[in-house]
Design an enzyme around this catalytic site. Structure first.
Site, PDB file in Angstrom:
ATOM      1  N   MET A   1      47.574  16.400 -21.594  1.00 30.82           N
ATOM      2  CA  MET A   1      47.091  15.136 -21.009  1.00 30.82           C
ATOM      3  C   MET A   1      47.125  15.188 -19.485  1.00 30.82           C
ATOM      4  O   MET A   1      47.523  14.235 -18.816  1.00 30.82           O
ATOM      5  CB  MET A   1      47.914  13.947 -21.532  1.00 30.82           C
ATOM      6  CG  MET A   1      47.841  13.773 -23.043  1.00 30.82           C
ATOM      7  SD  MET A   1      49.038  12.580 -23.704  1.00 30.82           S
ATOM      8  CE  MET A   1      50.567  13.527 -23.577  1.00 30.82           C
TER       9      MET A   1
ATOM     10  N   ASP B   1      46.978   8.888 -35.594  1.00 30.71           N
ATOM     11  CA  ASP B   1      46.735   8.777 -34.167  1.00 30.71           C
ATOM     12  C   ASP B   1      45.310   9.168 -33.818  1.00 30.71           C
ATOM     13  O   ASP B   1      44.606   9.822 -34.591  1.00 30.71           O
ATOM     14  CB  ASP B   1      47.691   9.698 -33.393  1.00 30.71           C
ATOM     15  CG  ASP B   1      49.087   9.122 -33.266  1.00 30.71           C
ATOM     16  OD1 ASP B   1      49.241   7.910 -33.459  1.00 30.71           O
ATOM     17  OD2 ASP B   1      50.013   9.892 -32.963  1.00 30.71           O
TER      18      ASP B   1
ATOM     19  N   LYS C   1      46.228   5.802 -29.702  1.00 32.53           N
ATOM     20  CA  LYS C   1      46.503   5.423 -28.319  1.00 32.53           C
ATOM     21  C   LYS C   1      45.830   6.437 -27.403  1.00 32.53           C
ATOM     22  O   LYS C   1      45.690   7.601 -27.728  1.00 32.53           O
ATOM     23  CB  LYS C   1      48.009   5.406 -28.033  1.00 32.53           C
ATOM     24  CG  LYS C   1      48.796   4.446 -28.898  1.00 32.53           C
ATOM     25  CD  LYS C   1      50.235   4.362 -28.453  1.00 32.53           C
ATOM     26  CE  LYS C   1      50.977   5.670 -28.576  1.00 32.53           C
ATOM     27  NZ  LYS C   1      51.079   6.149 -29.944  1.00 32.53           N
TER      28      LYS C   1
END
Length: 255
Positions: free
Chosen positions: A173, A37, A59
């Site tokens: 996030m 990732d 991503k």
């Protein structure tokens, strides 16, 4: 037909390769195929053998080079071709890493898999920044939430349950949704002067720690523009930061 391979979901921790578990490091250094990732630290990726096949499925918010369903199928297909695959994920695979979805897909396809836990960003980044997530008489519990919703939908959390002054709230996030976070928490009764830390690129040589308050959070993020990955810690424990790594921390909010 080749024998089915095995997939090992490995937690790469928050960035510093010294924070890998012994098992994680051994698994990475013996890998032949690695699917990784965006949040895996560069220094961790450097441990992958030169001969290993690397597949980047990284991503980020608003940009999805390979949708999750296709990542699941990729793991199934590689193992079905007889490959033993290391699936390298930032932090811990089962804490906002979608490791559960991948493990479920592997189980449904009859593919053998293993989980290697990793240090999640909440504990790793907070510790490096000198912030105790719990402290007697200050914070009795910790809540881990994500500031990013599936398919980039609007953030809609149970604000009443999160606005607890004796709980530390860690938001993964959460930078892009800071204004919504602050508004929701304040609307549910959490004081505007509640301390907040923003930890950018935690545990890496580029770590920066910013300090602000809930009512100034959105404005300060617009001013500082912390880069991903960044983590928010909200609660009174932030006022007890010990700052053991002062060389990579800053207190611009106090200036």
């Amino acid at each position: 037909m080749p024998r089915p391979g095995k997939v090992i979901l490995v937690g790469a921790g928050p960035g510093d390769p010294d924070l890998l578990t012994v098992k994680a490091m051994r698994t990475i250094m013996q890998a032949r195929v690695v699917v990784f990732d965006r949040l895996v630290g560069e220094a961790v990726l450097d441990l992958i053998p030169a001969h290993a096949r690397r597949i980047d499925v990284g991503k980020e918010t608003g940009r999805h080079p390979l949708p999750q369903g296709q990542i699941n199928q990729l793991l199934v297909d590689l193992a079905g071709q007889g490959e033993d695959v290391v699936r390298l994920k930032g932090g811990d695979p089962f804490i906002f890493g979608r490791g559960g979805e991948e493990a479920q897909a592997l189980a449904e396809a009859g593919i053998a898999f293993e989980i290697v836990p990793g240090i999640t960003a909440a504990s790793g980044c907070a510790s490096i920044a000198g912030i105790p997530l719990t402290q007697r008489g200050v914070a009795e519990s910790v809540r881990l939430v994500t500031g990013h919703r599936q398919d980039d939908r609007d953030l809609d959390l149970n604000w009443g349950s999160l606005a607890d002054p004796r709980c530390t709230l860690v938001v993964y996030m959460g930078v892009a949704s800071a204004q919504r976070l602050a508004g929701g928490l304040r609307g549910a009764g959490l004081a505007g002067e509640t301390p907040v830390a923003i930890i950018e690129r935690g545990t890496t040589p580029r770590q920066r720690t910013f300090f602000t308050t809930l009512d100034r959070l959105a404005d300060d993020i617009a001013r500082w523009q912390p880069q991903p990955p960044s983590l928010l810690i909200i609660g009174q424990v932030v006022a007890h930061a010990l700052l053991p790594s002062a060389e990579v921390s800053c207190q611009e909010a106090a200036q």
